[in-house]
Design a protein around this motif. Structure first.
Motif, PDB file in Angstrom:
ATOM      1  N   THR A 180       0.819  -1.213   0.000  1.00 53.47           N
ATOM      2  CA  THR A 180       0.000   0.000   0.000  1.00 53.47           C
ATOM      3  C   THR A 180       0.849   1.258   0.000  1.00 53.47           C
ATOM      4  N   GLU A 181       1.820   1.330   0.881  1.00 50.35           N
ATOM      5  CA  GLU A 181       2.605   2.557   1.055  1.00 50.35           C
ATOM      6  C   GLU A 181       3.755   2.654   0.056  1.00 50.35           C
ATOM      7  N   THR A 215       6.746   7.428   3.875  1.00 47.29           N
ATOM      8  CA  THR A 215       5.566   8.247   3.619  1.00 47.29           C
ATOM      9  C   THR A 215       5.794   9.744   3.807  1.00 47.29           C
ATOM     10  N   THR A 232       2.409   3.133   9.703  1.00 46.89           N
ATOM     11  CA  THR A 232       2.873   3.636   8.422  1.00 46.89           C
ATOM     12  C   THR A 232       4.360   3.303   8.291  1.00 46.89           C
ATOM     13  N   HIS A 261      -6.674  12.068  -0.230  1.00 44.27           N
ATOM     14  CA  HIS A 261      -5.808  10.931   0.078  1.00 44.27           C
ATOM     15  C   HIS A 261      -6.303  10.208   1.330  1.00 44.27           C
ATOM     16  N   ARG A 263      -4.408   7.630   3.937  1.00 42.87           N
ATOM     17  CA  ARG A 263      -2.950   7.689   3.840  1.00 42.87           C
ATOM     18  C   ARG A 263      -2.394   8.525   4.979  1.00 42.87           C
ATOM     19  N   THR A 264      -1.083   8.492   5.151  1.00 47.35           N
ATOM     20  CA  THR A 264      -0.432   9.224   6.234  1.00 47.35           C
ATOM     21  C   THR A 264      -0.070  10.627   5.776  1.00 47.35           C
ATOM     22  N   VAL A 315       1.040  14.582   1.907  1.00 47.01           N
ATOM     23  CA  VAL A 315       1.327  13.161   1.686  1.00 47.01           C
ATOM     24  C   VAL A 315       2.445  13.028   0.665  1.00 47.01           C
ATOM     25  N   ASP A 319       3.699  11.560  -2.632  1.00 47.06           N
ATOM     26  CA  ASP A 319       3.195  10.979  -3.878  1.00 47.06           C
ATOM     27  C   ASP A 319       4.284  10.282  -4.684  1.00 47.06           C
ATOM     28  N   HIS A 359       3.613   6.761  -5.630  1.00 45.54           N
ATOM     29  CA  HIS A 359       2.287   6.547  -6.210  1.00 45.54           C
ATOM     30  C   HIS A 359       2.191   7.272  -7.550  1.00 45.54           C
TER      31      HIS A 359
END
Length: 119
Positions: free
Chosen positions: A4-5, A9, A40, A68, A71-72, A88, A90, A93
């Motif tokens: 996921t992360e 982060t 996280t 987001h 998310r953290t 956050v 990115d 991502h």
């Protein structure tokens, strides 16, 4: 969590997940649970930046109504960002960034609909 992360982060950090450690978004000593929703990833250098003293960064879970959600978010110290708005990362991502950029581009280049000229 790694899927996921995908990496650290903290905004701007490019450290991959393989070089990170688990961080409690709400510290365990302050009542934070050891549940996946409260964990996280942070690399050693960024993890050391999180503290309550002057110049310390804070982490929060982004609310459900944010762009987001879940998310953290990292809140920079006041001398870096006086607004205190959570940001956050990115970097890990790229697909989400590309989709958002393409959507903005489509919206800019799409011709306006003329409602009065419908057949």
């Amino acid at each position: 969590m790694i899927a996921t992360e995908r990496g650290c982060t903290r905004p701007g950090c490019s450290t991959p997940a393989t070089l990170t450690q688990v961080h409690h978004v709400t510290e365990y000593s302050k009542g934070g649970a050891t549940d996946i929703e409260n964990l996280t990833l942070a690399c050693d250098a960024c993890h050391a930046m999180i503290h309550d003293g002057p110049g310390g960064w804070k982490t929060v879970a982004m609310p459900a109504d944010s762009e987001h959600a879940g998310r953290t978010g990292w809140i920079a110290p006041a001398h870096i960002d006086p607004t205190g708005m959570p940001q956050v990362n990115d970097r890990h991502h790229a697909g989400e960034l590309m989709a958002a950029s393409l959507a903005r581009l489509r919206d800019r280049t799409r011709p306006p609909v003329k409602w009065w000229s419908r057949p």
